[in-house]
Write a protein that holds these residues in place. Structure first.
Motif, mmCIF file in Angstrom:
data_model
loop_
_atom_site.group_PDB
_atom_site.id
_atom_site.type_symbol
_atom_site.label_atom_id
_atom_site.label_comp_id
_atom_site.label_asym_id
_atom_site.label_seq_id
_atom_site.Cartn_x
_atom_site.Cartn_y
_atom_site.Cartn_z
ATOM 1 N N TYR A 33 31.327 -25.344 -132.329
ATOM 2 C CA TYR A 33 31.186 -24.038 -131.679
ATOM 3 C C TYR A 33 31.243 -24.198 -130.163
ATOM 4 C CZ TYR A 33 28.670 -23.613 -136.118
ATOM 5 O OH TYR A 33 28.307 -23.668 -137.434
ATOM 6 N N TYR A 35 29.680 -21.848 -126.886
ATOM 7 C CA TYR A 35 28.888 -20.721 -126.412
ATOM 8 C C TYR A 35 28.973 -20.687 -124.892
ATOM 9 C CZ TYR A 35 26.690 -20.303 -130.991
ATOM 10 O OH TYR A 35 26.467 -20.105 -132.334
ATOM 11 N N GLN A 37 26.952 -19.075 -121.269
ATOM 12 C CA GLN A 37 25.782 -18.407 -120.716
ATOM 13 C C GLN A 37 26.015 -18.189 -119.217
ATOM 14 O OE1 GLN A 37 21.942 -20.439 -120.848
ATOM 15 N NE2 GLN A 37 20.896 -18.488 -121.162
ATOM 16 N N VAL A 43 22.713 -16.334 -124.012
ATOM 17 C CA VAL A 43 23.704 -17.226 -124.600
ATOM 18 C C VAL A 43 24.610 -16.397 -125.512
ATOM 19 C CG1 VAL A 43 24.034 -19.231 -126.091
ATOM 20 C CG2 VAL A 43 22.078 -19.158 -124.528
ATOM 21 N N MET A 89 27.568 -21.487 -117.700
ATOM 22 C CA MET A 89 27.328 -22.717 -118.460
ATOM 23 C C MET A 89 28.040 -22.559 -119.799
ATOM 24 S SD MET A 89 25.366 -25.137 -117.132
ATOM 25 C CE MET A 89 24.464 -25.960 -118.439
ATOM 26 N N PHE A 91 28.275 -24.204 -123.493
ATOM 27 C CA PHE A 91 27.599 -25.119 -124.406
ATOM 28 C C PHE A 91 28.465 -25.332 -125.655
ATOM 29 C CE2 PHE A 91 23.682 -25.478 -122.230
ATOM 30 C CZ PHE A 91 23.340 -24.237 -121.724
ATOM 31 N N SER A 95 27.259 -28.310 -136.222
ATOM 32 C CA SER A 95 26.262 -28.142 -137.277
ATOM 33 C C SER A 95 26.704 -28.840 -138.553
ATOM 34 C CB SER A 95 25.984 -26.661 -137.553
ATOM 35 O OG SER A 95 27.094 -26.017 -138.124
ATOM 36 N N TYR A 99 21.588 -27.832 -136.514
ATOM 37 C CA TYR A 99 22.434 -27.221 -135.475
ATOM 38 C C TYR A 99 22.037 -27.866 -134.165
ATOM 39 C CZ TYR A 99 25.333 -23.143 -134.186
ATOM 40 O OH TYR A 99 26.343 -22.310 -133.795
ATOM 41 N N PHE A 101 22.924 -28.526 -129.984
ATOM 42 C CA PHE A 101 23.644 -28.135 -128.780
ATOM 43 C C PHE A 101 23.875 -29.347 -127.884
ATOM 44 C CE2 PHE A 101 23.972 -23.560 -128.563
ATOM 45 C CZ PHE A 101 23.051 -23.136 -129.514
ATOM 46 N N GLY A 102 25.005 -29.330 -127.180
ATOM 47 C CA GLY A 102 25.213 -30.267 -126.088
ATOM 48 C C GLY A 102 24.442 -29.809 -124.863
ATOM 49 N N SER A 103 24.453 -30.636 -123.836
ATOM 50 C CA SER A 103 23.681 -30.334 -122.627
ATOM 51 C C SER A 103 24.398 -29.363 -121.699
ATOM 52 C CB SER A 103 23.331 -31.624 -121.893
ATOM 53 O OG SER A 103 24.519 -32.343 -121.633
ATOM 54 N N ARG A 106 28.525 -26.923 -116.520
ATOM 55 C CA ARG A 106 28.437 -25.797 -115.579
ATOM 56 C C ARG A 106 29.804 -25.623 -114.930
ATOM 57 N NH1 ARG A 106 24.389 -23.296 -113.308
ATOM 58 N NH2 ARG A 106 22.897 -24.927 -113.856
ATOM 59 N N ALA B 42 20.349 -26.876 -121.810
ATOM 60 C CA ALA B 42 20.664 -26.313 -123.117
ATOM 61 C C ALA B 42 19.395 -25.834 -123.818
ATOM 62 C CB ALA B 42 21.370 -27.352 -123.981
ATOM 63 N N PRO B 43 19.517 -24.860 -124.715
ATOM 64 C CA PRO B 43 18.346 -24.465 -125.510
ATOM 65 C C PRO B 43 17.893 -25.624 -126.390
ATOM 66 C CG PRO B 43 20.160 -22.876 -125.737
ATOM 67 C CD PRO B 43 20.712 -24.063 -125.042
ATOM 68 N N PHE B 99 22.014 -14.660 -130.221
ATOM 69 C CA PHE B 99 20.827 -14.888 -129.418
ATOM 70 C C PHE B 99 20.316 -13.593 -128.803
ATOM 71 C CE2 PHE B 99 20.138 -19.424 -128.957
ATOM 72 C CZ PHE B 99 21.334 -19.977 -129.340
#
Lengths: 110, 109
Positions: A33, A35, A37, A43, A89, A91, A95, A99, A101-103, A106, B42-43, B99
């Motif tokens: 995926y 995402y 933000q 997000v 950002m 992301f 999954s 699930y 997420f990467g860091s 930016r 990240a979350p 979200f």
């Protein structure tokens, strides 16, 4: 613990340029995926990818966006002609049983 | 449609308890998740409810009522490092995540 890795951590680009954001998902995950933000906002889902094709995309994911899994490990997001409002950002996530997420990358469009 | 609502901002005092509410609307439901997000990061996963009731995990607990479309995250013994945004989310088809906008929590001494 397995991680989703994203590179670069920060990218600055000029408006109109193409950018490629890279992600290495967790190796035994099957769903990938992207995402986004925007600063101070929520997000937002962009796209999901399964079995080498897009399974779902949001209205944000228009013709300037594309995703690719060029080899067995990388998952990329390309923005063809960046706009100022693409600054955010980004992301990557993958999954399987969980699930992750990467860091994030930016992206700053100037 | 699919929608999530949570308060924009909350403040609390170190050592206190705070409850962050989340209401949602969705036709399909695969669980309600809470994440913590520090600025520019990240979350990170905090807790998950798929059945009604309270799930406790150390200082953090989460509650779900599926009939009411309502969840809350309870943070006890607040610490300064708990200042962050708290996001609730559910799955919305093909595993994509929906979200909420997040609740920005400021913990003061």
């Amino acid at each position: 613990e397995p991680e989703v890795t994203q590179t670069p951590s920060h990218q600055v680009t000029q408006m109109g340029q193409e950018v490629i954001l890279r992600c290495v998902p967790i190796s035994n995950h099957l769903y990938f995926y992207w995402y986004r933000q925007i600063l101070g906002q929520k997000v937002e889902f962009l796209v999901s990818f399964y079995n080498n094709e897009i399974s779902e995309k949001s209205e944000i994911f228009d013709d300037q966006f594309s995703v690719e899994r060029p080899d067995g490990s990388n998952f990329t997001l390309k923005i063809r002609s960046t706009k100022l409002e693409d600054s955010a950002m980004y992301f990557c996530a993958s999954s399987g049983h969980g699930y992750t997420f990467g860091s994030g990358t930016r992206l700053t469009v100037v | 449609g699919q929608n999530i609502d949570q308060p924009t901002e909350m403040t609390a005092t170190e050592g206190a308890i705070v409850q962050i509410n989340c209401t949602y609307q969705t036709s399909g439901f695969n669980g309600l998740f809470w994440y913590q997000q520090h600025a520019g990061e990240a979350p990170t996963f905090l807790s998950y409810n798929v059945l009604d009731g309270l799930e406790e995990k150390g200082r953090f607990s989460s509650f779900l009522s599926r009939s009411k479309g309502y969840s809350y995250l309870l943070l006890k013994e607040l610490q300064m490092k708990d200042s962050a945004s708290y996001l609730c989310r559910f799955s919305g088809g093909y595993n994509k995540l929906i979200f909420g906008a997040g609740t920005r929590l400021a913990v003061h001494p």
